[in-house]
Design a protein around this motif. Structure first.
Motif, PDB file in Angstrom:
ATOM      1  N   VAL A   1       0.885  -1.162   0.000  1.00  0.00           N
ATOM      2  CA  VAL A   1       0.000   0.000   0.000  1.00  0.00           C
ATOM      3  C   VAL A   1       0.919   1.205   0.000  1.00  0.00           C
ATOM      4  CG1 VAL A   1      -1.724   1.287   1.293  1.00  0.00           C
ATOM      5  CG2 VAL A   1      -1.803  -1.210   1.272  1.00  0.00           C
ATOM      6  N   VAL A   2       0.753   2.070  -1.003  1.00  0.00           N
ATOM      7  CA  VAL A   2       1.587   3.262  -1.139  1.00  0.00           C
ATOM      8  C   VAL A   2       0.658   4.461  -1.230  1.00  0.00           C
ATOM      9  CG1 VAL A   2       3.329   4.411  -2.555  1.00  0.00           C
ATOM     10  CG2 VAL A   2       3.316   1.914  -2.386  1.00  0.00           C
ATOM     11  N   ASP A   3       0.938   5.470  -0.420  1.00  0.00           N
ATOM     12  CA  ASP A   3       0.080   6.649  -0.365  1.00  0.00           C
ATOM     13  C   ASP A   3       0.939   7.899  -0.520  1.00  0.00           C
ATOM     14  OD1 ASP A   3      -2.365   7.851  -0.152  1.00  0.00           O
ATOM     15  OD2 ASP A   3      -2.525   7.629   2.010  1.00  0.00           O
ATOM     16  N   PRO A   4       1.093   8.431  -1.751  1.00  0.00           N
ATOM     17  CA  PRO A   4       1.978   9.574  -1.980  1.00  0.00           C
ATOM     18  C   PRO A   4       1.598  10.799  -1.155  1.00  0.00           C
ATOM     19  CG  PRO A   4       0.907   8.878  -4.038  1.00  0.00           C
ATOM     20  CD  PRO A   4       0.362   8.043  -2.946  1.00  0.00           C
TER      21      PRO A   4
ATOM     22  N   PRO B   1       4.937   7.004   1.728  1.00  0.00           N
ATOM     23  CA  PRO B   1       4.844   6.027   2.805  1.00  0.00           C
ATOM     24  C   PRO B   1       4.427   4.674   2.215  1.00  0.00           C
ATOM     25  CG  PRO B   1       3.675   8.027   3.388  1.00  0.00           C
ATOM     26  CD  PRO B   1       4.025   8.119   1.933  1.00  0.00           C
ATOM     27  N   VAL B   2       5.129   3.616   2.617  1.00  0.00           N
ATOM     28  CA  VAL B   2       4.835   2.284   2.101  1.00  0.00           C
ATOM     29  C   VAL B   2       4.603   1.303   3.241  1.00  0.00           C
ATOM     30  CG1 VAL B   2       6.110   2.589  -0.050  1.00  0.00           C
ATOM     31  CG2 VAL B   2       7.278   1.653   1.923  1.00  0.00           C
ATOM     32  N   ASP B   3       3.740   0.352   3.003  1.00  0.00           N
ATOM     33  CA  ASP B   3       3.464  -0.738   3.941  1.00  0.00           C
ATOM     34  C   ASP B   3       3.299  -1.989   3.091  1.00  0.00           C
ATOM     35  OD1 ASP B   3       2.635  -2.487   5.884  1.00  0.00           O
ATOM     36  OD2 ASP B   3       1.034  -1.204   6.646  1.00  0.00           O
TER      37      ASP B   3
ATOM     38  N   VAL C   1       7.981  -4.808   4.753  1.00  0.00           N
ATOM     39  CA  VAL C   1       8.799  -3.614   4.578  1.00  0.00           C
ATOM     40  C   VAL C   1       7.871  -2.441   4.846  1.00  0.00           C
ATOM     41  CG1 VAL C   1      10.164  -2.216   2.988  1.00  0.00           C
ATOM     42  CG2 VAL C   1      10.244  -4.712   2.831  1.00  0.00           C
ATOM     43  N   LYS C   2       8.260  -1.587   5.803  1.00  0.00           N
ATOM     44  CA  LYS C   2       7.453  -0.417   6.143  1.00  0.00           C
ATOM     45  C   LYS C   2       8.355   0.792   6.262  1.00  0.00           C
ATOM     46  CE  LYS C   2       4.070  -3.155   8.556  1.00  0.00           C
ATOM     47  NZ  LYS C   2       3.192  -3.313   9.665  1.00  0.00           N
ATOM     48  N   GLY C   3       7.847   1.931   5.853  1.00  0.00           N
ATOM     49  CA  GLY C   3       8.620   3.159   5.974  1.00  0.00           C
ATOM     50  C   GLY C   3       8.231   4.165   4.918  1.00  0.00           C
TER      51      GLY C   3
ATOM     52  N   GLY D   1      15.198   5.574   0.917  1.00  0.00           N
ATOM     53  CA  GLY D   1      14.329   6.161   1.931  1.00  0.00           C
ATOM     54  C   GLY D   1      14.688   5.634   3.300  1.00  0.00           C
ATOM     55  N   LYS D   2      13.696   5.542   4.158  1.00  0.00           N
ATOM     56  CA  LYS D   2      13.863   5.030   5.515  1.00  0.00           C
ATOM     57  C   LYS D   2      12.906   3.852   5.643  1.00  0.00           C
ATOM     58  CE  LYS D   2      14.110   6.793  10.197  1.00  0.00           C
ATOM     59  NZ  LYS D   2      13.892   7.958  11.050  1.00  0.00           N
ATOM     60  N   LEU D   3      13.455   2.629   5.589  1.00  0.00           N
ATOM     61  CA  LEU D   3      12.628   1.432   5.495  1.00  0.00           C
ATOM     62  C   LEU D   3      13.016   0.413   6.560  1.00  0.00           C
ATOM     63  CD1 LEU D   3      13.006   1.238   1.657  1.00  0.00           C
ATOM     64  CD2 LEU D   3      10.941   1.920   2.872  1.00  0.00           C
TER      65      LEU D   3
END
Length: 71
Positions: free
Chosen positions: A10-13, A20-22, A35-37, A51-53
């Motif tokens: 799930v990516v929400d620009p 932000p990714v989950d 992977v989250k971050g 990024g920061k993951l």
């Protein structure tokens, strides 16, 4: 550890250009992988995301990475 396929993400620009990714999935032996971050830059030609993951496998943190893929 090998994944059974690609992770479901799930990516929400955001308006600042970050993402932000989950992401979650399973390893070939059935363990959870995630992977989250926040992704701040992507080079699709090189197959890399910066990024920061936080990487987690089987409930255990593998630590925070600033680059995933072919870094």
């Amino acid at each position: 550890m090998k994944l059974t396929g690609v992770l479901d993400c799930v990516v929400d620009p955001l308006s600042d250009g970050s993402y932000p990714v989950d992401c979650s999935g399973r390893t070939q032996d059935g363990k959870e992988a995630s992977v989250k971050g926040t992704v701040t830059a992507v080079d699709a030609d090189k197959g890399v995301a910066h990024g920061k993951l936080l990487l987690t496998f089987d409930g255990k943190s593998l630590g925070e990475k600033d680059c995933v893929g072919v870094c």
